[in-house]
Write a protein that holds these residues in place. Structure first.
Motif, PDB file in Angstrom:
ATOM      1  N   SER A 113       1.514  12.128  -2.581  1.00 52.55           N
ATOM      2  CA  SER A 113       2.755  11.467  -2.658  1.00 52.55           C
ATOM      3  C   SER A 113       3.804  12.024  -1.748  1.00 52.55           C
ATOM      4  O   SER A 113       3.947  13.490  -1.992  1.00 52.55           O
ATOM      5  N   PHE A 114       4.868  11.263  -1.067  1.00 56.28           N
ATOM      6  CA  PHE A 114       5.936  12.005  -0.540  1.00 56.28           C
ATOM      7  C   PHE A 114       7.019  12.304  -1.533  1.00 56.28           C
ATOM      8  O   PHE A 114       7.234  11.541  -2.481  1.00 56.28           O
TER       9      PHE A 114
ATOM     10  N   ILE B  46      12.338   2.081  -8.118  1.00 54.88           N
ATOM     11  CA  ILE B  46      10.958   1.412  -7.875  1.00 54.88           C
ATOM     12  C   ILE B  46      10.101   2.009  -8.558  1.00 54.88           C
ATOM     13  O   ILE B  46       9.113   1.457  -9.429  1.00 54.88           O
ATOM     14  N   ARG B  47       9.867   3.445  -8.560  1.00 55.02           N
ATOM     15  CA  ARG B  47       8.939   4.234  -9.372  1.00 55.02           C
ATOM     16  C   ARG B  47       9.254   3.884 -10.818  1.00 55.02           C
ATOM     17  O   ARG B  47       8.286   3.833 -11.632  1.00 55.02           O
TER      18      ARG B  47
ATOM     19  N   PHE C 141       0.882  -1.165  -0.114  1.00 55.14           N
ATOM     20  CA  PHE C 141      -0.107   0.163   0.077  1.00 55.14           C
ATOM     21  C   PHE C 141       0.924   1.300  -0.046  1.00 55.14           C
ATOM     22  O   PHE C 141       0.520   2.075  -0.766  1.00 55.14           O
ATOM     23  N   ILE C 142       1.934   1.148   0.984  1.00 56.90           N
ATOM     24  CA  ILE C 142       2.794   2.597   0.924  1.00 56.90           C
ATOM     25  C   ILE C 142       3.400   2.719  -0.417  1.00 56.90           C
ATOM     26  O   ILE C 142       3.128   3.789  -0.747  1.00 56.90           O
ATOM     27  N   PHE C 143       3.920   1.812  -0.993  1.00 59.17           N
ATOM     28  CA  PHE C 143       5.034   1.882  -2.127  1.00 59.17           C
ATOM     29  C   PHE C 143       3.962   2.141  -3.421  1.00 59.17           C
ATOM     30  O   PHE C 143       4.147   2.742  -4.102  1.00 59.17           O
ATOM     31  N   HIS C 144       3.128   0.978  -3.535  1.00 59.87           N
ATOM     32  CA  HIS C 144       2.384   1.324  -4.755  1.00 59.87           C
ATOM     33  C   HIS C 144       1.383   2.109  -5.013  1.00 59.87           C
ATOM     34  O   HIS C 144       1.287   2.918  -5.559  1.00 59.87           O
ATOM     35  N   ASP C 145       0.310   1.897  -4.106  1.00 53.38           N
ATOM     36  CA  ASP C 145      -0.824   2.918  -4.003  1.00 53.38           C
ATOM     37  C   ASP C 145      -0.368   4.449  -3.592  1.00 53.38           C
ATOM     38  O   ASP C 145      -0.978   5.130  -4.225  1.00 53.38           O
ATOM     39  N   TRP C 146       0.446   4.450  -2.823  1.00 52.39           N
ATOM     40  CA  TRP C 146       0.614   5.659  -2.041  1.00 52.39           C
ATOM     41  C   TRP C 146       1.828   6.512  -2.967  1.00 52.39           C
ATOM     42  O   TRP C 146       1.455   7.474  -3.585  1.00 52.39           O
ATOM     43  N   PHE C 147       2.967   5.900  -3.100  1.00 53.56           N
ATOM     44  CA  PHE C 147       4.398   6.524  -3.460  1.00 53.56           C
ATOM     45  C   PHE C 147       4.313   6.539  -4.996  1.00 53.56           C
ATOM     46  O   PHE C 147       4.396   7.288  -5.634  1.00 53.56           O
TER      47      PHE C 147
ATOM     48  N   GLY D  47       7.601  -7.156 -10.223  1.00 56.52           N
ATOM     49  CA  GLY D  47       7.816  -6.939  -8.755  1.00 56.52           C
ATOM     50  C   GLY D  47       7.501  -5.754  -8.187  1.00 56.52           C
ATOM     51  O   GLY D  47       7.190  -4.742  -8.860  1.00 56.52           O
ATOM     52  N   LEU D  48       7.504  -5.737  -6.798  1.00 56.43           N
ATOM     53  CA  LEU D  48       7.351  -4.610  -6.164  1.00 56.43           C
ATOM     54  C   LEU D  48       8.721  -3.920  -5.463  1.00 56.43           C
ATOM     55  O   LEU D  48       9.073  -2.907  -5.733  1.00 56.43           O
ATOM     56  N   LEU D  49       9.163  -4.739  -4.935  1.00 60.53           N
ATOM     57  CA  LEU D  49      10.245  -4.361  -4.182  1.00 60.53           C
ATOM     58  C   LEU D  49      11.663  -4.738  -4.696  1.00 60.53           C
ATOM     59  O   LEU D  49      12.704  -4.297  -4.629  1.00 60.53           O
TER      60      LEU D  49
END
Length: 145
Positions: A104-105, A115-116, A91-97, A135-137
């Motif tokens: 977004s931060f 990653i982005r 959630f933090i990485f994918h949906d938010w960042f 992948g995500l991470l």
């Protein structure tokens, strides 16, 4: 010793979810389940998308495992905890960042920017195929330099 074992189960569950997520993303989401996942690749019509059902499914599995193991705090509880923590990370990485579902931060962190970038490479295609970077991470080095 039990705390070390439980922590190991949580960490292995998080790592396992990254591998599992990569595989199901590549072979199921961009395969037979594309009719659901494609809502994530299309321009947004609202805040929720049909693809969010996958998150609900994984959360349900995590909660079920935690429920099964909650009395004895056995491996099922800690596996469910690891899956839940992966969901929070997702959630933090994918949906938010990455997708800015919230403001977004900003960052100059090279890993986070890679990653982005990897996710932008993945979304370059609005079709089932071709697609890259599932992948995500963990991301490929050659594509995100």
């Amino acid at each position: 010793m039990k705390a070390l074992t439980d922590t190991g189960i949580v960490l292995l569950s998080i790592a396992g979810m990254e591998a599992f997520s990569w595989a199901i993303h590549k072979y199921l989401f961009h395969g037979p389940l594309w009719f659901i996942h494609k809502t994530h690749h299309l321009h947004k019509q609202g805040w929720f998308e049909l693809n969010d059902l996958f998150s609900v499914l994984f959360a349900s599995i995590a909660l079920w495992l935690m429920w099964l193991g909650h009395i004895m705090l056995d491996y099922r509880f800690w596996m469910g905890t690891g899956i839940s923590l992966y969901g929070i990370i997702y959630f933090i990485f994918h949906d938010w960042f990455i997708h800015n579902r919230f403001k977004s931060f900003k960052t100059n962190n090279k890993y986070l920017l890679k990653i982005r970038r990897a996710h932008k490479i993945h979304h370059k295609s609005m079709e089932k195929h071709p697609a890259e970077e599932f992948g995500l991470l963990v991301i490929s080095r050659k594509k995100t330099k």
